[in-house]
Design a protein around this motif. Structure first.
Motif, short mmCIF file in Angstrom:
data_model
loop_
_atom_site.label_atom_id
_atom_site.label_comp_id
_atom_site.label_asym_id
_atom_site.label_seq_id
_atom_site.Cartn_x
_atom_site.Cartn_y
_atom_site.Cartn_z
N LEU A 22 40.35 40.01 30.23
CA LEU A 22 40.65 41.34 30.74
C LEU A 22 39.46 42.29 30.63
O LEU A 22 39.35 43.24 31.41
N SER A 23 38.57 42.05 29.68
CA SER A 23 37.39 42.91 29.55
C SER A 23 36.54 42.86 30.81
O SER A 23 35.80 43.81 31.12
N ILE A 24 36.65 41.76 31.56
CA ILE A 24 35.88 41.61 32.80
C ILE A 24 36.71 41.97 34.02
O ILE A 24 36.21 42.60 34.96
N SER A 25 37.99 41.61 34.02
CA SER A 25 38.82 41.76 35.23
C SER A 25 39.64 43.04 35.27
O SER A 25 40.17 43.40 36.34
N ASN A 72 34.09 28.84 32.89
CA ASN A 72 33.44 29.90 33.66
C ASN A 72 33.48 31.16 32.82
O ASN A 72 34.49 31.85 32.76
N THR A 73 32.39 31.46 32.16
CA THR A 73 32.38 32.55 31.19
C THR A 73 32.58 33.91 31.85
O THR A 73 33.00 34.85 31.21
N ASN A 74 32.29 34.01 33.16
CA ASN A 74 32.43 35.29 33.85
C ASN A 74 33.66 35.33 34.76
O ASN A 74 33.86 36.31 35.48
N PHE A 75 34.43 34.26 34.78
CA PHE A 75 35.71 34.22 35.51
C PHE A 75 35.57 34.59 36.97
O PHE A 75 36.47 35.20 37.56
N GLY A 76 34.46 34.23 37.59
CA GLY A 76 34.26 34.48 39.02
C GLY A 76 33.52 35.77 39.33
O GLY A 76 33.30 36.08 40.51
N PHE A 77 33.14 36.55 38.32
CA PHE A 77 32.41 37.80 38.54
C PHE A 77 30.91 37.58 38.34
O PHE A 77 30.48 36.82 37.47
N CYS A 78 30.11 38.27 39.15
CA CYS A 78 28.66 38.21 39.00
C CYS A 78 28.25 38.96 37.74
O CYS A 78 28.68 40.10 37.52
N ALA A 80 25.46 40.28 36.93
CA ALA A 80 24.59 41.44 37.16
C ALA A 80 25.33 42.59 37.84
O ALA A 80 25.34 43.72 37.36
N SER A 81 25.97 42.29 38.98
CA SER A 81 26.61 43.35 39.77
C SER A 81 28.03 43.67 39.31
O SER A 81 28.58 44.72 39.69
N LYS A 82 28.64 42.76 38.52
CA LYS A 82 30.03 42.89 38.05
C LYS A 82 31.03 42.78 39.20
O LYS A 82 32.20 43.12 39.02
N LYS A 83 30.58 42.31 40.37
CA LYS A 83 31.48 42.14 41.50
C LYS A 83 32.06 40.72 41.52
O LYS A 83 31.45 39.79 40.99
N LEU A 84 33.20 40.58 42.18
CA LEU A 84 33.84 39.28 42.29
C LEU A 84 33.13 38.45 43.35
O LEU A 84 33.01 38.88 44.50
N VAL A 85 32.70 37.25 42.95
CA VAL A 85 31.99 36.37 43.88
C VAL A 85 32.72 35.05 44.08
O VAL A 85 32.44 34.33 45.05
N ASP A 86 33.65 34.70 43.18
CA ASP A 86 34.36 33.42 43.26
C ASP A 86 35.85 33.67 43.03
O ASP A 86 36.31 33.74 41.89
N ILE A 87 36.60 33.79 44.12
CA ILE A 87 38.02 34.12 44.00
C ILE A 87 38.80 32.98 43.35
O ILE A 87 39.74 33.22 42.57
N SER A 88 38.44 31.75 43.62
CA SER A 88 39.16 30.61 43.03
C SER A 88 39.03 30.61 41.51
O SER A 88 39.99 30.32 40.79
N ALA A 89 37.84 30.93 41.01
CA ALA A 89 37.63 30.97 39.56
C ALA A 89 38.49 32.07 38.93
O ALA A 89 39.07 31.88 37.85
N LEU A 90 38.58 33.22 39.60
CA LEU A 90 39.40 34.31 39.07
C LEU A 90 40.88 33.92 39.03
O LEU A 90 41.57 34.18 38.04
N LEU A 91 41.37 33.29 40.08
CA LEU A 91 42.78 32.91 40.13
C LEU A 91 43.11 31.86 39.06
O LEU A 91 44.17 31.92 38.44
N ARG A 92 42.20 30.91 38.85
CA ARG A 92 42.41 29.92 37.78
C ARG A 92 42.45 30.61 36.42
O ARG A 92 43.30 30.32 35.57
N ALA A 94 43.18 33.79 35.77
CA ALA A 94 44.38 34.62 35.64
C ALA A 94 45.57 33.78 35.23
O ALA A 94 46.38 34.18 34.37
N LYS A 95 45.72 32.63 35.82
CA LYS A 95 46.83 31.74 35.48
C LYS A 95 46.71 31.24 34.05
O LYS A 95 47.69 31.16 33.31
#
Length: 591
Positions: A22-25, A72-78, A80-92, A94-95
């Motif tokens: 949650l600190s990232i997302s 994935n230590t950044n859960f799909g977020f870059c 440097a920019s803190k933007k989401l770059v990998d939606i599949s990693a974020l969904l995994r 989150a689950k």
């Protein structure tokens, strides 16, 4: 054998995992939907297209299977920019960081089995009355909740060898009535609304009258229609009477009434109960602070009914509450006449400091319960359990996380006497854990309902966000304290919506022609898919925020020396009842 408790060190490790994710997302959940276009929210947080997000979420919902572990230590977020770059990693991720993914919850069957391990008996309740079925007088959702919750409460009462139950935030008294009549428990229902208390009293009187008269002919004839296979099938047909979006639709004005097999007496009783049970939901206003939750359809959020602190009550209302409670005590003092009931509604605003014996003079050892206790009432329930020796067990299902007060919120809004609803545990207090109001509003969303086809009311959210652009472009006071409210439901078009909103805000609508307003809709309609995708991400993250709040409550109980057993239990089907988790605690036996 012992109760299968989750060790506190394991729990703390799970909390750390949830916090790290949650600190990232959490920034996504804390973004204002109202500001979506004025602050260009999509470009701020995303390096993927809306189509990629919606496609990935749809694929995830189609295969709701086991979590695939990928590092994935950044859960799909870059980084440097803190933007989401990998939606599949974020969904995994989150689950994996929801309560089921963290593997910290018991199922109802496991809890009941554990209760038998503590005391070595079969937990079954004393002579439960089979003549009363909850969905006779409740909608399908409430019947589902009351049946599951009452099984747990009756089991806790038997384990702790107590006959009293205190239900805080008892509302209309559904659970109270059922516990008293089916399990022969003495139940005290405490609610801060005198309207609810009076309604519960009247409803219980009618329900009791029906129960007595209706059970006799059924038992005499030997026709257990309500427990028969036919009765079960009829119940299933009732529960399946919903639309494609899983909105709960009942057969008569929002509630199910007696089944076809019931007598004329039962139908009349059901009609009486329906007439006395007519409270309606007042949705939140849709301003910049609460627009997202306020405009969501009722099938993806839970009902909100905030409590009113005694200091905000009028003198007349305070006197009326005192009078009602005195009348109740007078009735009880006359003895157990034929009209007496095991359910006693009380009107009071309760906190952990409330002296229960001043409210309940006949108080003995009891089980403390709360079914969908709103905002800070859920943590107050747990604090009350810890502080009162006579409370032997607790079963608390909270709701309305957006109304929780937070200790580390800079505004500290809503904290009573410096005591806040989150965090509760010393473990998270030491880390100054903070969620944020928008994130807590997002936690009220129901992923399972949306996954089952519930959907989100995107047009209303879109209208509100575009209105905010118009206010920023043409009106200096677009940050007005006034609320737009539920204008969308009355509007026939976007132009009509904007004009109604401007009048509501006391702004000069003649500054804009219909063509000017229509141009805004035309300009932003191609970007509506951005808002759809972003809010679906909020829905996806909702269980993770709810999970952290509930893990904090469980950790609080595990930190208490006088609590011997505690667990987080999934009581309800999350599609029927999105706030489906109960925090359960038991104190060491004094026998």
């Amino acid at each position: 054998m012992a109760f299968n408790d989750l060790p506190i060190n394991t729990l703390k490790r799970k909390i750390d995992e949830a916090q790290r994710f949650l600190s990232i997302s959490l920034s996504i959940s804390n973004a204002h939907t109202v500001d979506f276009y004025t602050r260009d929210v999509w470009s701020t947080f995303m390096c993927v297209s809306p189509e990629e997000v919606l496609c990935a979420i749809s694929s995830t919902h189609d295969r709701m299977g086991a979590v695939e572990e990928k590092e994935n230590t950044n859960f799909g977020f870059c980084n440097a920019s803190k933007k989401l770059v990998d939606i599949s990693a974020l969904l995994r991720a989150a689950k994996a960081h929801s309560l089921p993914g963290l593997g910290v919850c018991m199922q109802l069957e496991e809890l009941m089995h554990n209760l038998t391990l503590i005391y070595g008996d079969t937990i079954a309740g004393e002579s439960p009355d089979k003549g009363l079925v909850p969905d006779e007088f409740m909608n399908c959702k409430k019947a589902h909740e009351v049946q599951a919750m009452s099984e747990v409460v009756a089991g806790l009462a038997e384990c702790c060898r107590v006959k009293q139950v205190i239900d805080v935030g008892s509302g209309k008294g559904y659970l109270c009535s059922y516990l008293s009549m089916r399990f022969n428990l003495q139940v005290f229902g405490i609610d801060s609304s005198s309207t609810n208390t009076h309604g519960a009293q009247e409803r219980n009187r009618k329900l009791k009258k029906f129960s007595k008269a209706y059970q006799k002919p059924i038992r005499a004839s030997g026709n257990q229609a309500l427990d028969s296979e036919d009765g079960s099938k009829q119940h299933d047909r009732n529960c399946e009477s919903r639309d494609g979006n899983k909105n709960f639709i009942t057969k008569e004005k929002g509630r199910f009434v007696a089944q076809a097999e019931t007598s004329d007496l039962s139908k009349q009783a059901a009609s009486d109960l329906s007439a006395s049970d007519n409270a309606t939901l007042d949705p939140s206003d849709s301003d910049a602070g609460s627009s997202f939750l306020g405009m969501l359809s009722l099938d993806v959020i839970e009902d909100a009914s905030p409590r009113v602190h005694p200091s905000q009550l009028s003198l007349e209302e305070r006197e009326r509450r005192k009078r009602q409670n005195l009348e109740r005590k007078a009735r009880e003092g006359r003895g157990n006449d034929s009209d007496s009931s095991l359910f006693s509604p009380l009107t009071s605003y309760v906190t952990a400091e409330t002296e229960l014996k001043t409210l309940i003079t006949e108080l003995e050892d009891a089980v403390l319960v709360g079914l969908h206790t709103c905002g800070d009432l859920a943590p107050s329930t747990l604090r009350m359990f810890r502080a009162k020796q006579e409370l032997r067990a607790v079963c608390s299902v909270g709701c309305c996380y957006h109304l929780l007060s937070e200790e580390f919120d800079q505004d500290r809004q809503g904290c009573v006497s410096g005591v806040c609803g989150f965090p509760m545990s010393q473990y998270l207090k030491d880390q100054a854990c903070f969620c944020g109001r928008n994130a807590r509003m997002s936690a009220c969303l129901a992923l399972e309902r949306v996954s089952a086809g519930g959907g989100l009311p995107m047009e209303s959210l879109f209208y509100r966000a575009v209105l905010h652009v118009i206010l920023q472009d043409h009106y200096d006071c677009f940050k007005s304290e006034k609320r737009v409210g539920n204008v969308y439901s009355k509007a026939s078009s976007f132009v009509d919506y904007v004009r109604r909103a401007l009048r509501k805000l006391d702004l000069d609508e003649t500054k804009l022609s219909d063509g000017d307003i229509q141009c805004y809709q035309d300009r932003y309609t191609p970007r509506m898919n951005e808002m759809v995708a972003f809010n679906m991400l909020k829905v996806t993250l909702a269980p993770c925020i709810e999970g952290l709040i509930l893990l904090d409550r469980l950790c609080y109980l595990k930190e208490q020396e006088n609590v011997s057993h505690s667990a987080l239990v999934q009581l309800f089907d999350p599609v029927q009842s999105p706030r489906c988790y109960a925090v359960v605690g038991i104190k060491e036996s004094t026998v």
